[in-house]
Design a protein around this motif. Structure first.
Motif, PDB file in Angstrom:
ATOM      1  N   ALA A 161      34.039  41.516  31.641  1.00 53.06           N
ATOM      2  CA  ALA A 161      35.072  40.668  31.032  1.00 53.06           C
ATOM      3  C   ALA A 161      36.157  41.504  30.374  1.00 53.06           C
ATOM      4  O   ALA A 161      37.335  41.143  30.388  1.00 53.06           O
ATOM      5  N   LEU A 162      35.756  42.647  29.809  1.00 48.06           N
ATOM      6  CA  LEU A 162      36.729  43.512  29.140  1.00 48.06           C
ATOM      7  C   LEU A 162      37.726  44.099  30.144  1.00 48.06           C
ATOM      8  O   LEU A 162      38.935  44.130  29.893  1.00 48.06           O
ATOM      9  N   PHE A 163      37.205  44.547  31.278  1.00 46.82           N
ATOM     10  CA  PHE A 163      38.084  45.172  32.269  1.00 46.82           C
ATOM     11  C   PHE A 163      38.753  44.150  33.182  1.00 46.82           C
ATOM     12  O   PHE A 163      39.671  44.503  33.939  1.00 46.82           O
ATOM     13  N   TRP A 164      38.290  42.896  33.132  1.00 48.30           N
ATOM     14  CA  TRP A 164      38.908  41.848  33.941  1.00 48.30           C
ATOM     15  C   TRP A 164      40.353  41.614  33.504  1.00 48.30           C
ATOM     16  O   TRP A 164      41.229  41.319  34.295  1.00 48.30           O
ATOM     17  N   GLY A 165      40.569  41.708  32.187  1.00 49.83           N
ATOM     18  CA  GLY A 165      41.915  41.490  31.662  1.00 49.83           C
ATOM     19  C   GLY A 165      42.069  40.110  31.076  1.00 49.83           C
ATOM     20  O   GLY A 165      41.211  39.631  30.332  1.00 49.83           O
ATOM     21  N   ARG A 166      43.176  39.466  31.398  1.00 48.44           N
ATOM     22  CA  ARG A 166      43.488  38.167  30.819  1.00 48.44           C
ATOM     23  C   ARG A 166      42.460  37.120  31.220  1.00 48.44           C
ATOM     24  O   ARG A 166      41.947  37.134  32.339  1.00 48.44           O
TER      25      ARG A 166
END
Length: 503
Positions: A18-23
């Motif tokens: 979720a952190l690297f997924w972005g928005r």
């Protein structure tokens, strides 16, 4: 089997993804919700397996117990994992129903999953220093969540929370050092075996008192609870429900584990101290709830008051009272989380949770009123709802030990709890002039109510199926108090590790 690591790795990988997924978007929301559901499924599988008598043990890195980290999942751990993942899933679904993706803070979901990871690691670890690491993961995530969406007015309430918990962490690290100096290990099973002959050693009394202070801070025990009632109401509703349901119960769980599985059972002075601190907590905190006039403030003080019942059961320290504590934890996590979520729905409908400016909810939303009544009466301990059975067993255990004053305090606290919940009922649901707005045109409150209804059904099932849940709690208590069985499972043998008491 590597199952003990699954409840830790799943939220960790979800948080990183979720952190690297972005928005935030539909894809990310689906990933987090799917992971939360998977975590609940894994936890329920662990409950089913441990009910059959299994204890899952995983030694990380194949290090010896004295130096390595051991993960242990017994019946109590599995139950706590199931409750943690249930509340986390409800919090995620409620948050999605509450606001569109464009209004979601991009860091809330990753931080929530890191928080769940720390909570789950606390329940799985069999090592005192790894428990410290778990607490730090949980607390760092909670610090970030507490300040993430706070305004200038709310953020000042985070300072006591952060300050007292940093102080508690320093004491915890000191307790780890003292424990290693006394026993030459931080492994729960080895400590239990080496401390058993040394219940009269004053150094062990000092360690027990230090651990009471450390985990009393985490649980919100008097006089260490002043940081909680003003900080929890500043959180977004889904996050506050997760905090209210789980964080203080982590402290109670560790008190159960330390005094039930790790330290000798003969530490009567520590048990007595816990019981009287619990009595003060439940009475003073419920008086604080009566003094408040907004829903989140009332419910925040009730977290502390109900912690008093759990810790009183630990202090009575009989197999029946420990089972009552476990039963009460199961009830309270579900009920308290759902009450915070109900308060969030009511605040959305009225535009505020100030009781002086609320009203008319029963006329416009009778289903929400019915859900609130079920959970409020359960919190107060009315039969046959889930809260009654835990309180009943605590009272029985107290009477068996002739602790009449503490029993009277618990009954008085229950009556005052009912009074304060009636205060919410009258202010938000039953009364109110026709000028009080009720915004029922927004469909989101219905989706939010559906999540609350799911938790309420779980609570009703606990109360109406109390016989089975009580049997599970009794079984969990018996295994918690069987120190040799825990050591046998965690270490694989007893003979070589039973030696070496306190030098």
């Amino acid at each position: 089997m590597n199952w003990p690591v699954a409840p830790i790795l799943l939220p960790l990988f979800t948080a990183l993804a979720a952190l690297f997924w972005g928005r935030p978007g539909v894809g990310r929301r689906s990933l987090v919700a799917g992971s939360a559901a998977a975590q609940l499924a894994v936890s329920l599988g662990l409950v089913c397996a441990t009910l059959e008598g299994r204890i899952f043990v995983l030694g990380l890195g194949a290090w010896p117990a004295r130096f390595g980290i051991v993960l242990v999942v017994d019946l109590l751990s599995a139950l706590m994992l199931a409750l943690s993942t249930l509340v986390a899933l409800a919090s995620v679904l409620y948050a999605y129903a509450e606001s569109p993706t464009r209004a979601e803070h991009p860091l809330r979901a990753p931080l929530t999953q890191f928080l769940v990871m720390g909570i789950n690691l606390t329940f799985c670890t069999g090592d005192l220093f790894n428990l410290f690491v778990a607490f730090e993961i949980m607390l760092i995530a909670s610090y970030a969540l507490l300040t993430l969406e706070a305004d200038d007015w709310d953020i000042k309430h985070a300072f006591p929370y952060v300050g007292i918990n940093l102080f508690g962490s320093a004491l915890f690290l000191s307790a780890c050092g003292l424990t290693y100096a006394l026993f030459g290990t931080l492994n729960f099973a080895q400590i239990a075996l080496r401390a058993a002959p040394c219940a009269d050693d004053p150094r062990l009394w000092v360690l027990a008192l230090l651990l009471i202070v450390v985990f009393g801070i985490k649980a919100g025990l008097f006089p260490l609870y002043y940081w909680l009632p003003n900080s929890y109401p500043t959180l977004p509703i889904p996050t506050s429900a997760l905090f209210a349901g789980m964080l203080t119960k982590v402290g109670v769980y560790v008190l159960l584990r330390i005094f039930g599985t790790v330290l000798p059972h003969e530490l009567a002075f520590a048990h007595t101290l816990l019981a009287w601190l619990a009595g003060a907590t439940m009475l003073l905190a419920v008086m604080g709830a009566i003094a408040r006039n907004f829903i989140r403030g009332i419910l925040s003080f009730h977290i502390l008051s109900q912690i008093g019942f759990m810790v009183l059961a630990i202090g009575l320290f009989t197999p029946l009272s420990v089972a009552a504590c476990i039963l009460y934890i199961i009830h309270h996590i579900v009920v308290k989380s759902s009450l915070f979520l109900i308060g969030g729905v009511a605040m959305r409908l009225n535009g505020t949770d100030d009781l002086e400016r609320m009203g008319n909810l029963w006329k416009r939303t009778p289903w929400l009123g019915a859900l609130f009544l079920c959970q409020a009466l359960s919190l107060a301990g009315l039969p046959p709802l889930s809260g009654f059975w835990g309180k009943y067993l605590i009272v029985v255990a107290g009477l068996e030990q002739a602790q009449y004053a503490l029993v009277a305090v618990s009954i008085l606290a229950s009556i005052l709890t009912l009074f304060s919940m009636v205060k919410i009922w009258n202010g938000a649901f039953w009364t109110g002039s026709d000028r009080v707005p009720v915004r029922t045109s927004d469909w989101r409150w219905r989706a939010m109510t559906a999540v609350v209804a799911g938790l309420t059904c779980v609570s009703l099932a606990i109360g109406l199926g109390a016989e089975g849940v009580v049997q599970i709690a009794i079984e969990a208590a018996e295994r918690l108090l069987d120190q040799h069985a825990y050591a046998d499972a965690a270490l694989g043998f007893l003979g070589k590790t039973a030696a070496n008491p306190i030098p």
